[in-house]
Design a protein around this motif. Structure first.
Motif, mmCIF file in Angstrom:
data_model
loop_
_atom_site.group_PDB
_atom_site.id
_atom_site.type_symbol
_atom_site.label_atom_id
_atom_site.label_comp_id
_atom_site.label_asym_id
_atom_site.label_seq_id
_atom_site.Cartn_x
_atom_site.Cartn_y
_atom_site.Cartn_z
ATOM 1 N N LEU A 4 14.399 9.490 17.503
ATOM 2 C CA LEU A 4 14.315 8.052 17.293
ATOM 3 C C LEU A 4 14.122 7.292 18.599
ATOM 4 O O LEU A 4 14.638 7.694 19.654
ATOM 5 N N LYS A 5 13.352 6.198 18.502
ATOM 6 C CA LYS A 5 13.029 5.355 19.639
ATOM 7 C C LYS A 5 13.531 3.930 19.379
ATOM 8 O O LYS A 5 13.676 3.529 18.226
ATOM 9 N N PRO A 6 13.754 3.161 20.421
ATOM 10 C CA PRO A 6 14.183 1.768 20.208
ATOM 11 C C PRO A 6 13.233 0.986 19.306
ATOM 12 O O PRO A 6 13.687 0.121 18.531
ATOM 13 N N GLU A 7 11.949 1.290 19.364
ATOM 14 C CA GLU A 7 10.986 0.572 18.533
ATOM 15 C C GLU A 7 11.064 0.952 17.053
ATOM 16 O O GLU A 7 10.385 0.347 16.229
ATOM 17 N N ASP A 8 11.889 1.933 16.714
ATOM 18 C CA ASP A 8 12.139 2.252 15.303
ATOM 19 C C ASP A 8 13.197 1.334 14.694
ATOM 20 O O ASP A 8 13.442 1.390 13.489
ATOM 21 N N THR A 9 13.818 0.515 15.514
ATOM 22 C CA THR A 9 14.834 -0.403 15.021
ATOM 23 C C THR A 9 14.242 -1.366 14.003
ATOM 24 O O THR A 9 13.247 -2.042 14.276
ATOM 25 N N ALA A 10 14.841 -1.396 12.810
ATOM 26 C CA ALA A 10 14.330 -2.228 11.717
ATOM 27 C C ALA A 10 15.240 -2.065 10.507
ATOM 28 O O ALA A 10 16.122 -1.198 10.495
ATOM 29 N N VAL A 11 15.003 -2.896 9.499
ATOM 30 C CA VAL A 11 15.589 -2.669 8.187
ATOM 31 C C VAL A 11 14.597 -1.804 7.415
ATOM 32 O O VAL A 11 13.401 -2.122 7.352
ATOM 33 N N TYR A 12 15.089 -0.734 6.853
ATOM 34 C CA TYR A 12 14.254 0.218 6.122
ATOM 35 C C TYR A 12 14.460 0.050 4.620
ATOM 36 O O TYR A 12 15.595 -0.053 4.142
ATOM 37 N N TYR A 13 13.345 0.042 3.903
ATOM 38 C CA TYR A 13 13.340 -0.150 2.452
ATOM 39 C C TYR A 13 12.534 0.968 1.795
ATOM 40 O O TYR A 13 11.573 1.470 2.376
ATOM 41 N N CYS A 14 12.896 1.299 0.567
ATOM 42 C CA CYS A 14 12.017 2.154 -0.224
ATOM 43 C C CYS A 14 11.390 1.323 -1.341
ATOM 44 O O CYS A 14 11.875 0.238 -1.682
ATOM 45 N N ASN A 15 10.307 1.841 -1.869
ATOM 46 C CA ASN A 15 9.552 1.105 -2.876
ATOM 47 C C ASN A 15 8.733 2.082 -3.694
ATOM 48 O O ASN A 15 8.297 3.122 -3.186
ATOM 49 N N ALA A 16 8.547 1.749 -4.951
ATOM 50 C CA ALA A 16 7.720 2.568 -5.844
ATOM 51 C C ALA A 16 6.365 1.898 -6.021
ATOM 52 O O ALA A 16 6.296 0.691 -6.273
ATOM 53 N N ASP A 17 5.303 2.687 -5.908
ATOM 54 C CA ASP A 17 3.954 2.132 -6.048
ATOM 55 C C ASP A 17 3.784 1.392 -7.377
ATOM 56 O O ASP A 17 3.107 0.368 -7.434
ATOM 57 N N ARG A 18 4.431 1.917 -8.421
ATOM 58 C CA ARG A 18 4.258 1.319 -9.739
ATOM 59 C C ARG A 18 4.956 -0.027 -9.852
ATOM 60 O O ARG A 18 4.574 -0.856 -10.695
ATOM 61 N N TYR A 19 5.980 -0.251 -9.016
ATOM 62 C CA TYR A 19 6.747 -1.500 -9.086
ATOM 63 C C TYR A 19 6.754 -2.153 -7.702
ATOM 64 O O TYR A 19 7.806 -2.205 -7.037
ATOM 65 N N PRO A 20 5.644 -2.636 -7.245
ATOM 66 C CA PRO A 20 5.523 -3.107 -5.857
ATOM 67 C C PRO A 20 6.387 -4.303 -5.502
ATOM 68 O O PRO A 20 6.606 -4.572 -4.321
ATOM 69 N N THR A 21 6.894 -5.044 -6.491
ATOM 70 C CA THR A 21 7.718 -6.219 -6.182
ATOM 71 C C THR A 21 9.213 -5.919 -6.268
ATOM 72 O O THR A 21 10.038 -6.796 -6.042
ATOM 73 N N HIS A 22 9.559 -4.666 -6.590
ATOM 74 C CA HIS A 22 10.966 -4.295 -6.733
ATOM 75 C C HIS A 22 11.455 -3.676 -5.428
ATOM 76 O O HIS A 22 11.085 -2.545 -5.099
ATOM 77 N N TRP A 23 12.282 -4.424 -4.726
ATOM 78 C CA TRP A 23 12.816 -3.980 -3.450
ATOM 79 C C TRP A 23 14.329 -3.906 -3.498
ATOM 80 O O TRP A 23 14.973 -4.724 -4.154
ATOM 81 N N GLY A 24 14.891 -2.944 -2.788
ATOM 82 C CA GLY A 24 16.331 -2.877 -2.634
ATOM 83 C C GLY A 24 16.790 -3.785 -1.524
ATOM 84 O O GLY A 24 16.025 -4.591 -0.987
ATOM 85 N N GLN A 25 18.062 -3.626 -1.126
ATOM 86 C CA GLN A 25 18.627 -4.476 -0.082
ATOM 87 C C GLN A 25 18.283 -3.967 1.313
ATOM 88 O O GLN A 25 18.446 -4.681 2.295
ATOM 89 N N GLY A 26 17.794 -2.745 1.380
ATOM 90 C CA GLY A 26 17.443 -2.151 2.666
ATOM 91 C C GLY A 26 18.661 -1.587 3.388
ATOM 92 O O GLY A 26 19.813 -1.823 3.011
ATOM 93 N N THR A 27 18.373 -0.826 4.431
ATOM 94 C CA THR A 27 19.432 -0.258 5.267
ATOM 95 C C THR A 27 19.023 -0.422 6.727
ATOM 96 O O THR A 27 17.882 -0.152 7.100
ATOM 97 N N GLN A 28 19.968 -0.895 7.554
ATOM 98 C CA GLN A 28 19.664 -1.221 8.947
ATOM 99 C C GLN A 28 19.716 0.018 9.821
ATOM 100 O O GLN A 28 20.716 0.753 9.822
ATOM 101 N N VAL A 29 18.649 0.225 10.577
ATOM 102 C CA VAL A 29 18.594 1.284 11.587
ATOM 103 C C VAL A 29 18.456 0.611 12.943
ATOM 104 O O VAL A 29 17.520 -0.170 13.160
ATOM 105 N N THR A 30 19.388 0.915 13.822
ATOM 106 C CA THR A 30 19.353 0.364 15.178
ATOM 107 C C THR A 30 19.372 1.508 16.172
ATOM 108 O O THR A 30 20.280 2.351 16.133
ATOM 109 N N VAL A 31 18.350 1.552 17.023
ATOM 110 C CA VAL A 31 18.248 2.605 18.037
ATOM 111 C C VAL A 31 18.439 1.952 19.398
ATOM 112 O O VAL A 31 17.595 1.189 19.866
#
Length: 114
Positions: A85-112
């Motif tokens: 992992l690199k500092p530039e990987d720092t972000a909130v990460y989300y998963c998504n299904a192609d079939r439901y493009p508007t359905h997003w979770g709350q995400g999970t924070q990754v801090t490097v």
């Protein structure tokens, strides 16, 4: 519809590893292709990794060779293994299904950071 719950984010030093999980409320084999996205402050959300129902994968150039996406259809879970992992990987990460493009979770924070 589908509900997605991401977890596994944390504060990690550069060079470290994390594994993110995304649990879906429905059978992900039926859902089909899924992806992991990330959004850093001030940036647009971007696709990081993608996996088809059959297991074919694709990655953003910035993470190729370091990240691995996988899926466990029996557990309705998609994973993102992140290594070197690199500092530039720092972000909130989300998963998504192609079939439901508007359905997003709350995400999970990754801090490097050291």
């Amino acid at each position: 519809q589908v509900q997605l719950v991401e977890s596994g984010g944390d504060l990690v030093q550069p060079g470290g590893s994390l594994r993110l999980s995304c649990v879906a409320s429905r059978n992900i084999f039926a859902i089909g292709a899924m992806g992991w996205y990330r959004q850093a402050p001030g940036n647009e959300r971007e696709l990081v990794a993608h996996i088809t129902r059959g297991g074919s994968t694709d990655y953003a150039d910035s993470v190729k060779g370091r990240f691995t996406i996988s899926r466990d259809n029996a557990k309705n879970t998609v994973y993102l293994q992140m290594n070197s992992l690199k500092p530039e990987d720092t972000a909130v990460y989300y998963c998504n299904a192609d079939r439901y493009p508007t359905h997003w979770g709350q995400g999970t924070q990754v801090t490097v950071s050291s």
